[in-house]
Design a protein around this motif. Sequence first.
Motif, PDB file in Angstrom:
ATOM      1  N   TYR A 198     -45.468 -29.303  39.796  1.00  0.00           N
ATOM      2  CA  TYR A 198     -45.739 -28.839  41.165  1.00  0.00           C
ATOM      3  C   TYR A 198     -46.135 -29.963  42.109  1.00  0.00           C
ATOM      4  N   VAL A 199     -46.012 -31.205  41.676  1.00  0.00           N
ATOM      5  CA  VAL A 199     -46.593 -32.317  42.436  1.00  0.00           C
ATOM      6  C   VAL A 199     -45.922 -32.539  43.791  1.00  0.00           C
ATOM      7  N   LEU A 228     -36.857 -30.693  38.579  1.00  0.00           N
ATOM      8  CA  LEU A 228     -36.182 -30.364  39.831  1.00  0.00           C
ATOM      9  C   LEU A 228     -36.220 -28.859  40.103  1.00  0.00           C
ATOM     10  N   SER A 229     -36.901 -28.112  39.223  1.00  0.00           N
ATOM     11  CA  SER A 229     -36.911 -26.651  39.336  1.00  0.00           C
ATOM     12  C   SER A 229     -37.617 -26.174  40.589  1.00  0.00           C
ATOM     13  N   LYS A 230     -38.716 -26.828  40.954  1.00  0.00           N
ATOM     14  CA  LYS A 230     -39.507 -26.350  42.079  1.00  0.00           C
ATOM     15  C   LYS A 230     -39.191 -27.153  43.338  1.00  0.00           C
ATOM     16  N   GLY A 231     -39.545 -28.415  43.349  1.00  0.00           N
ATOM     17  CA  GLY A 231     -39.421 -29.227  44.563  1.00  0.00           C
ATOM     18  C   GLY A 231     -37.995 -29.331  45.099  1.00  0.00           C
ATOM     19  N   TYR A 232     -37.013 -29.250  44.207  1.00  0.00           N
ATOM     20  CA  TYR A 232     -35.633 -29.451  44.645  1.00  0.00           C
ATOM     21  C   TYR A 232     -34.828 -28.144  44.656  1.00  0.00           C
ATOM     22  N   GLY A 233     -35.490 -27.033  44.420  1.00  0.00           N
ATOM     23  CA  GLY A 233     -34.805 -25.737  44.491  1.00  0.00           C
ATOM     24  C   GLY A 233     -33.704 -25.588  43.457  1.00  0.00           C
ATOM     25  N   LEU A 234     -33.906 -26.153  42.258  1.00  0.00           N
ATOM     26  CA  LEU A 234     -32.833 -26.164  41.258  1.00  0.00           C
ATOM     27  C   LEU A 234     -33.287 -25.618  39.903  1.00  0.00           C
TER      28      LEU A 234
END
Lengths: 365, 365
Positions: free
Chosen positions: A186-187, A212-218
């Motif tokens: 989550y950083v 890349l699951s959270k910050g990059y929408g992937l």
Amino acid sequence: MTYERENIQRMAGYQPGEQPDDDRVLKLNTNENPWPPSPAAMAALQQIAEDALRRYPSPTAAAVRHQAARLHGVSTDQIVTTNGGDELLRLAMTTFVPPGAPIGIAEPSYSLYPVLAAIHDSPIEAAELDAQWSLPDDFAERMNAAGVPLTLIVNPHAPSGHLLPAARISQLAAALDGVLLVDEAYVDFAPADHDVVGLIARHDNLLVLRTLSKGYGLAGLRLGYGIGAPGLIAPIAEKTRDSYSVDAVADAVGAAALADQDHARSTWQAVCDARGRLTRALEARGFTVPESATNFCLATRPPDSPLSAAAIKDGLKARGILIRHFDTPRLADKIRISVGTPEQNDRLITALDEILAAAADQPAG
Amino acid sequence: MTYERENIQRMAGYQPGEQPDDDRVLKLNTNENPWPPSPAAMAALQQIAEDALRRYPSPTAAAVRHQAARLHGVSTDQIVTTNGGDELLRLAMTTFVPPGAPIGIAEPSYSLYPVLAAIHDSPIEAAELDAQWSLPDDFAERMNAAGVPLTLIVNPHAPSGHLLPAARISQLAAALDGVLLVDEAYVDFAPADHDVVGLIARHDNLLVLRTLSKGYGLAGLRLGYGIGAPGLIAPIAEKTRDSYSVDAVADAVGAAALADQDHARSTWQAVCDARGRLTRALEARGFTVPESATNFCLATRPPDSPLSAAAIKDGLKARGILIRHFDTPRLADKIRISVGTPEQNDRLITALDEILAAAADQPAG
């Protein structure tokens, strides 16, 4: 008869958050980015050629490894790519923990950690977080006394959103006898000046997890990576990692997403803005919400409400909105809400108002 | 200092076949399908929406699981989806083998098996194949005597291409005390009447591995699955498998590829036809080539040639053609050639003729 190992027979599997098929359902339960991935990533997806699917991918996911190294100002031998951040968690156990040796965690934290430890047939050495969701001062000493070869810390913390400063991470890495894995899922939603990657040059036992699951929408792409000293990365990258664990699509799309920092940063800022408004709206309704450096809020139910946290979650679900509730001692009176777009958060607050008002109209039972 | 476990320190990693960046290089070294994946699979790739990437995928890869169940006439609880077939190999060890217990294999076979066993910290119990690349008659007895909880058999066999009949697999499953994993990575190129999936109803210890890497031209996608009795599948699918190990792209593209059996079968037939012609061309040049039920040929160098198998491999590489050579006692005089398109195989044979002619012109040394 069963052929399962005894430790596998004994354990229960990980329970992922609900993934409904119905597009009308508002999913604020699994901490996805409410904004879409970079257009450059979608363009990279469109450009995948038949031959890229027909052939084996780059064994190291070289495109992502290169972009990640560039982004963090490290060399490629300080990066290992993985099939989601979850694969790095497993690989750290496989690489550094003899089965049976304890794995250190703080409690509460990511519920996958004890599941992976059970699969590995290792006990958990857990230390309770303090009232501010911070590590106890003697955390490292306790892990060392237990002979822990690997400690897993999620920072910013899940499910509270609390951020430990880099100086505390440095202190921990220096004090721990074993490997310290800092799970930075989550950083990207933390203040931009927070940085622990710079510490890997000083601590040969510090392994930083990114996804890349959270910050990059992937989240659907399954792509993560580890950052650490070459001596820490090499055995994972060259020995224990599954051959070709990152596919050709993730390599191409992920590299494009990492290269488009402008897009990613704009979504992080939008999430942080929406998080502030959501926090204030929840506080105005009597919830207690600690400051979050993530894309979710952990909200304690209003003390004067007749509704339990579980009842609030159920009420929202009946209105087509999914959030998360953990039925464990410390979290039973709290709900975890992933930050949505402003419109999604408004829909959540409206539904919450309906539920709270309906409960207030009921005679106390 | 190193933080690696002792068994990881001792071991060497898996060496994947070379993956050159240069498109002019002819790759006949890693057993990819020379024909592209189904147009329906490419169309599914084009249709991946932003939201499919933004959200977590189906935890079970439900679309692939459904299609695979349909294809094999089994129920979805008899299927587990994996990140390539390789993940199923690892998961079988994790689920059924206490570290330290031996893992049974035939020798030679897929070079990843001993690597995965070393990561798992299990010794290998190996039985030498006979001269016809078949299992010794007492194979199951030897595995049982060694207390093997998991035996891995690749069938059709790699690197020889030899096919054990289904009746022998059934006999083995009945005789073995532990789990029998039959790695069918190459089975799509075997005679169409060969079928072991029907045996899972009779043998609760039989786990069949399938992959889309070869038969479906999707090595870059990383998708495989296991077929077995529900009691064998459940602990893998619900406990030891990494959460979300199959991504949203692989789920959609893989399901489309499995649904298009006409396309897949046409490439299998084309490979089998090309394999026959390649075999005859090699035999005409003095190579010995056992009958292959796969998409590769294992060719023993002409006994009267001054060239070693390694020298033939090097000569082909100098001409931009990659094949595989294993420098192990039983395989040192052989080369393994993946079957290409007719044009690719012609290019290989032309280059081979040049190399053999050049060697014949040299004075014997």
